[in-house]
Design a protein around this motif. Sequence first.
Motif, PDB file in Angstrom:
ATOM      1  N   ALA A  29      24.526  31.868 103.858  1.00  0.00           N
ATOM      2  CA  ALA A  29      24.195  33.086 103.113  1.00  0.00           C
ATOM      3  C   ALA A  29      25.213  34.199 103.351  1.00  0.00           C
ATOM      4  O   ALA A  29      25.530  34.963 102.444  1.00  0.00           O
ATOM      5  CB  ALA A  29      22.796  33.564 103.501  1.00  0.00           C
ATOM      6  N   GLU A  85      23.143  22.303  95.150  1.00  0.00           N
ATOM      7  CA  GLU A  85      21.749  22.717  95.229  1.00  0.00           C
ATOM      8  C   GLU A  85      21.615  23.953  96.097  1.00  0.00           C
ATOM      9  O   GLU A  85      22.255  24.054  97.153  1.00  0.00           O
ATOM     10  CB  GLU A  85      20.920  21.580  95.829  1.00  0.00           C
ATOM     11  CG  GLU A  85      19.451  21.844  95.842  1.00  0.00           C
ATOM     12  CD  GLU A  85      18.664  20.644  96.330  1.00  0.00           C
ATOM     13  OE1 GLU A  85      17.546  20.865  96.835  1.00  0.00           O
ATOM     14  OE2 GLU A  85      19.144  19.509  96.214  1.00  0.00           O
ATOM     15  N   THR A  86      20.787  24.892  95.662  1.00  0.00           N
ATOM     16  CA  THR A  86      20.504  26.047  96.503  1.00  0.00           C
ATOM     17  C   THR A  86      19.346  25.684  97.403  1.00  0.00           C
ATOM     18  O   THR A  86      18.400  25.005  96.996  1.00  0.00           O
ATOM     19  CB  THR A  86      20.154  27.297  95.668  1.00  0.00           C
ATOM     20  OG1 THR A  86      19.079  26.990  94.796  1.00  0.00           O
ATOM     21  CG2 THR A  86      21.347  27.777  94.886  1.00  0.00           C
ATOM     22  N   ILE A  87      19.461  26.122  98.646  1.00  0.00           N
ATOM     23  CA  ILE A  87      18.375  25.911  99.600  1.00  0.00           C
ATOM     24  C   ILE A  87      17.986  27.269 100.149  1.00  0.00           C
ATOM     25  O   ILE A  87      18.620  28.280  99.858  1.00  0.00           O
ATOM     26  CB  ILE A  87      18.766  24.904 100.709  1.00  0.00           C
ATOM     27  CG1 ILE A  87      20.066  25.307 101.396  1.00  0.00           C
ATOM     28  CG2 ILE A  87      18.909  23.518 100.136  1.00  0.00           C
ATOM     29  CD1 ILE A  87      20.484  24.364 102.500  1.00  0.00           C
ATOM     30  N   ARG A  88      16.981  27.320 100.932  1.00  0.00           N
ATOM     31  CA  ARG A  88      16.394  28.600 101.361  1.00  0.00           C
ATOM     32  C   ARG A  88      17.425  29.594 101.896  1.00  0.00           C
ATOM     33  O   ARG A  88      18.477  29.225 102.379  1.00  0.00           O
ATOM     34  CB  ARG A  88      15.306  28.357 102.398  1.00  0.00           C
ATOM     35  CG  ARG A  88      15.806  27.768 103.695  1.00  0.00           C
ATOM     36  CD  ARG A  88      14.632  27.498 104.625  1.00  0.00           C
ATOM     37  NE  ARG A  88      15.127  26.865 105.817  1.00  0.00           N
ATOM     38  CZ  ARG A  88      15.326  27.500 106.965  1.00  0.00           C
ATOM     39  NH1 ARG A  88      15.021  28.759 107.084  1.00  0.00           N
ATOM     40  NH2 ARG A  88      15.810  26.861 108.005  1.00  0.00           N
ATOM     41  N   ASP A  89      17.056  30.856 101.791  1.00  0.00           N
ATOM     42  CA  ASP A  89      17.863  31.966 102.307  1.00  0.00           C
ATOM     43  C   ASP A  89      19.246  32.042 101.663  1.00  0.00           C
ATOM     44  O   ASP A  89      20.219  32.428 102.299  1.00  0.00           O
ATOM     45  CB  ASP A  89      18.008  31.894 103.831  1.00  0.00           C
ATOM     46  CG  ASP A  89      16.668  31.985 104.551  1.00  0.00           C
ATOM     47  OD1 ASP A  89      15.761  32.668 104.024  1.00  0.00           O
ATOM     48  OD2 ASP A  89      16.535  31.384 105.622  1.00  0.00           O
ATOM     49  N   GLY A  90      19.354  31.655 100.394  1.00  0.00           N
ATOM     50  CA  GLY A  90      20.599  31.830  99.663  1.00  0.00           C
ATOM     51  C   GLY A  90      21.731  30.905 100.068  1.00  0.00           C
ATOM     52  O   GLY A  90      22.887  31.203  99.826  1.00  0.00           O
TER      53      GLY A  90
END
Length: 106
Positions: A29, A85-90
């Motif tokens: 992030a 792919e986007t994963i949690r917290d940007g």
Amino acid sequence: MITTTTPSVEGYDIKKYCGIVTGETIIGANVFRDFFASITDIVGGRSGTYEKVLKEAKSTSLMEMEMQAKAMGGNAVVGVDLDYETIRDGMLMVTASGTAVFVEPK
């Protein structure tokens, strides 16, 4: 090492299927925050800085996949697929996958 999105390599015979191989890269992030804080190279809605890091993540994932294929006795990877792919917290994950094979010229 030959890498291709096709199921075969023109001019080569697949002599051995070694198995599925993958390579993953995760961009944190804080990388995105740095991009958006310092984007000065946006032209027409594109960021050269952002694209450069994505290309680097793709390259790293492909290299990791190729190293795994070599360790399995392969000299090529067929059926290569790239996923973003986007994963949690940007965070963004780039994954490369394919089938490691051993090929010989026809």
